[in-house]
Scaffold this active site. Structure first.
Site, short mmCIF file in Angstrom:
data_model
loop_
_atom_site.label_atom_id
_atom_site.label_comp_id
_atom_site.label_asym_id
_atom_site.label_seq_id
_atom_site.Cartn_x
_atom_site.Cartn_y
_atom_site.Cartn_z
N TRP A 327 12.26 8.04 0.49
CA TRP A 327 11.60 7.69 -0.77
C TRP A 327 11.51 6.17 -0.93
O TRP A 327 10.52 5.65 -1.44
CB TRP A 327 12.36 8.28 -1.95
CG TRP A 327 11.81 7.84 -3.27
CD1 TRP A 327 10.73 8.34 -3.93
CD2 TRP A 327 12.32 6.76 -4.08
NE1 TRP A 327 10.53 7.65 -5.10
CE2 TRP A 327 11.48 6.68 -5.22
CE3 TRP A 327 13.38 5.88 -3.97
CZ2 TRP A 327 11.70 5.74 -6.23
CZ3 TRP A 327 13.60 4.95 -4.96
CH2 TRP A 327 12.76 4.89 -6.08
N HIS A 328 12.52 5.46 -0.46
CA HIS A 328 12.53 4.01 -0.64
C HIS A 328 11.48 3.32 0.22
O HIS A 328 11.03 2.22 -0.13
CB HIS A 328 13.92 3.44 -0.30
CG HIS A 328 14.89 3.55 -1.42
ND1 HIS A 328 15.68 4.66 -1.64
CD2 HIS A 328 15.21 2.68 -2.42
CE1 HIS A 328 16.44 4.46 -2.70
NE2 HIS A 328 16.18 3.28 -3.20
N GLY A 329 11.09 3.90 1.31
CA GLY A 329 10.09 3.24 2.13
C GLY A 329 9.67 4.09 3.31
O GLY A 329 10.44 4.90 3.82
N PHE A 513 8.45 0.00 -3.72
CA PHE A 513 8.82 1.40 -3.56
C PHE A 513 8.11 2.32 -4.55
O PHE A 513 8.21 3.51 -4.44
CB PHE A 513 10.35 1.56 -3.72
CG PHE A 513 11.13 0.65 -2.82
CD1 PHE A 513 10.75 0.47 -1.51
CD2 PHE A 513 12.23 -0.04 -3.29
CE1 PHE A 513 11.45 -0.38 -0.67
CE2 PHE A 513 12.95 -0.88 -2.47
CZ PHE A 513 12.56 -1.05 -1.16
#
Length: 513
Positions: A327-329, A513
Site C-alpha cells: 500500500w505504501h508504494g 502514497f
C-alpha cells in the site's frame, strides 16, 4: 495546496474559517457544511481539477453502493454480501490501476519481454487515503455498523480537507456525528487555540526538523547504487531518514488534527512516540495508529486474526504486513519493508511465548527497558532502509555500508572531513558558504531531534495533557500548552518563523502514497 504554504496559511484557512463560523450562526447548519465541502473541493482541486472529477465520481459511486448494501442487508443478506464484495473490488481495482499498473507492467515486461503502454498513468493525490475511508464504510455497511447518511454528510466525511490528502484515516462513525453537533459550528476559543497550537507544532516539526534532516538522507540513497556509501554516510543517511520521515508525517498529522480542532472536530491521534517502543508490537501500536487500526480491523481480523491457531495467525500477520508495505508504494522495496515487519512481528510473538513459558518456570528472561528500546529501534531503522531506497540495489548498498563492508567513508567524504578539521573558512572555500551552512543546520537539527525523540513529550501531551490518554509519565510540565499570553506569543513566533521558511516549500513524504 500544501498546509505549509503561504496561500494556505494566509488565504485559504482564514477565509474558510470565517465563512464556516459566520454561516454556522444560521439556524440550520446546512449552509456551513456546504461551505466546508466547497472549500475542501477547492483545496483538492488546487492540485488537479482533472482528478477532482475522479474523487467526486468515487464518492458518488460508494455512497450509492453503501445505500444499496444497507437496503439489501435485512431483506437479502446474500445480495448485501455480494454488493460489499463488488464495492470493495471496484475500489481496489481503481486504486490498483492508478497505483500499481506501471509496477505490474514493468514486472511482466521483465519476465516476458512484452511491453505495455501504461507508464503515463499519473497517481492521483490522496487516492490511497480516500479509497481506504470508503472501503471501511462499505464493509461497515455490510456489518450493520453504518447508518444511512445524507449525501452531504457523506461527501463532507470523505472530502473534509484536514484529513483528505494523507489522513489520519478517520471512520465515518467518528466524524459524521460531530458534524451533527450544533456546538461545533460555534466559534469556541479554547478549541481554536488548541488547534492553532497543534498546527504550529506541526509546522515547526516540518520546517525546522523534517526538511533539513531529510536533506541529509536523499543524496546518499539516490546515489547508493553507483557509489556505495561508507559506514559514516550509511548510518548518517539511515538515521536522518528515520528521523526525517517521523517528523514529516507526524507533522502532517499534527497539522491535520489541529486544523480539524479549529473547526470543532476531533480526530484520533496518529502517533504516540513510536521510537520509544519496547517491541515491534508496541511500535505498531504507536506508529501511524489509524493505519494500524485499519489494517487490523479490515485485513487482519477478516483473514481470521488469531482465532485459528498460531500457524494461521502467523500467516495472517505476514499477509497483512505485506499488503501494508505494498500500500505504501508500488515497488519491491516496499514489499520487503512490509515483509520485514511481518517477520519482526512473528519473532516478537515467539519471544513473548518464550517469556511466558520462562515465567511459568519461575525465570525472568525479559529485556530491560533500555535494551528493548534499542533493539526495537535498530530493527525499525534497518527496515527503513528499504522504505527509503529507490531500488533494491540502493538498499543493499546502504545496508552494506551500515555493516562496514564499504569502508569508513567515501574518499570525497574523507576529504571533506579533513578539510573541516582545518577550520570553517577552509571548508567554505571548498564547498561554498551556503552549502556549509545548510549542512551544519541539517546536522545540528539531526543532533537536536534525537534527544527530543528520547525525552520530550509528544504533541498531544503538550496540547491535551492527560486527556490525551497516553501511557507515558508526565514530563516537562512547563511545555504544557495553556491558552495564555505566553502560549500566544510562542505560537505567534512559531508562525512568523514558519512564514519566513516557507520560501522553499517541500511536499510531505506521504503525499506519494
Amino acid at each position: 495546496m500544501l498546509f505549509n504554504s503561504h496561500v494556505f496559511v494566509l488565504a485559504f484557512l482564514p477565509i474558510t474559517m470565517l465563512g464556516f463560523f459566520l454561516l454556522g450562526r444560521l439556524q440550520s447548519t446546512r449552509a456551513a457544511r456546504v461551505w466546508l465541502v466547497a472549500a475542501s473541493l477547492i483545496f483538492y482541486g488546487w492540485w488537479s481539477w482533472l482528478y477532482l472529477g475522479l474523487l467526486l465520481l468515487s464518492m458518488l459511486a460508494n455512497y450509492a453502493a453503501g445505500n444499496a448494501i444497507l437496503s439489501a442487508r435485512e431483506a437479502a443478506p446474500g445480495r448485501a454480501r455480494a454488493l460489499v464484495a463488488g464495492g470493495v473490488a471496484a475500489n481496489v481495482a481503481l486504486l490498483g490501476w492508478y497505483k500499481y499498473a506501471a509496477f505490474v507492467a514493468d514486472n511482466v515486461t521483465a519476465l516476458t519481454g512484452i511491453e505495455f503502454a501504461v507508464s503515463g498513468v499519473v497517481l492521483p493525490l490522496a487516492i490511497s487515503f480516500y479509497t481506504f475511508l470508503q472501503i471501511a464504510y462499505l464493509v461497515d455497511c455490510g456489518r450493520g455498523r453504518a447508518e444511512r447518511y445524507s449525501f452531504l454528510d457523506y461527501v463532507l466525511f470523505v472530502s473534509f480537507f484536514p484529513h483528505l490528502i494523507a489522513g489520519p484515516i478517520v471512520h465515518h462513525h467518528e466524524l459524521i456525528p460531530q458534524f451533527r453537533q450544533r456546538g461545533n459550528f460555534r466559534f469556541r476559543p479554547p478549541e481554536v487555540a488548541a488547534g492553532v497550537a497543534f498546527f504550529a507544532i506541526g509546522l515547526m516539526k516540518k520546517l525546522l526538523i523534517a526538511d533539513p534532516v531529510g536533506a541529509l538522507a536523499t543524496p546518499v540513497f539516490a546515489g547508493a547504487a553507483t557509489a556505495a556509501p561508507g559506514l559514516l554516510e550509511a548510518w548518517t543517511a539511515a538515521a536522518a531518514f528515520s528521523v526525517g520521515l517521523y517528523y514529516d508525517f507526524s507533522a502532517y498529522s499534527d497539522m491535520a488534527i489541529g486544523l480539524a480542532r479549529m473547526f470543532g472536530i476531533r480526530f484520533p491521534y496518529n502517533f504516540n512516540a513510536p521510537y520509544k517502543a519496547r517491541s515491534i508490537i508496541d511500535f505498531w501500536r504507536r506508529w501511524h495508529m489509524t493505519l494500524s487500526r485499519f489494517l487490523r480491523d479490515y485485513v487482519y481480523i477478516p483473514l481470521g486474526g488469531n482465532r485459528r491457531g498460531a500457524a494461521r495467525r502467523h500467516m495472517n500477520l505476514m499477509a497483512t504486513m505485506l499488503l501494508g508495505g505494498l500500500w505504501h508504494g508500488a515497488g519491491w522495496t516496499f514489499v520487503i519493508w512490509g515483509g520485514l515487519h511481518g517477520f519482526y512481528l512473528l519473532v516478537n510473538h515467539a519471544w513473548n511465548g518464550a517469556v511466558a513459558r520462562a515465567a511459568a518456570q519461575g525465570r525472568d528472561i525479559r529485556l530491560g527497558a533500555g535494551p528493548a528500546r534499542a533493539l526495537t529501534l535498530l530493527a525499525v531503522v534497518v527496515a527503513w532502509v528499504f522504505f527509503a531506497a529507490p531500488s533494491l540495489a540502493s538498499a543493499l548498498a546502504v545496508l552494506g555500508g551500515m555493516a562496514g563492508l564499504n569502508g569508513l567513508a567515501r574518499p570525497e567524504t574523507a576529504l571533506l572531513l579533513a578539510t573541516a578539521l582545518q577550520g570553517p573558512r577552509a571548508l567554505a572555500e571548498t564547498i561554498g558558504g551556503m552549502a556549509m551552512l545548510n549542512g551544519a543546520i541539517s546536522l545540528g537539527m539531526l543532533g537536536l531531534a534525537l534527544p527530543i525523540i528520547a525525552f520530550a513529550p509528544n504533541s498531544q501531551q503538550i496540547v491535551d495533557g492527560r486527556a490525551a490518554e497516553i501511557d507515558e509519565p508526565r514530563r516537562w510540565p512547563r511545555l504544557r500548552f495553556r491558552p495564555r499570553l505566553a502560549s500566544a506569543c510562542a505560537t505567534a513566533a512559531a508562525f512568523l518563523i514558519a512564514l519566513a521558511l516557507m520560501a522553499d516549500v517541500k511536499e510531505f513524504v506521504y503525499f506519494q502514497f
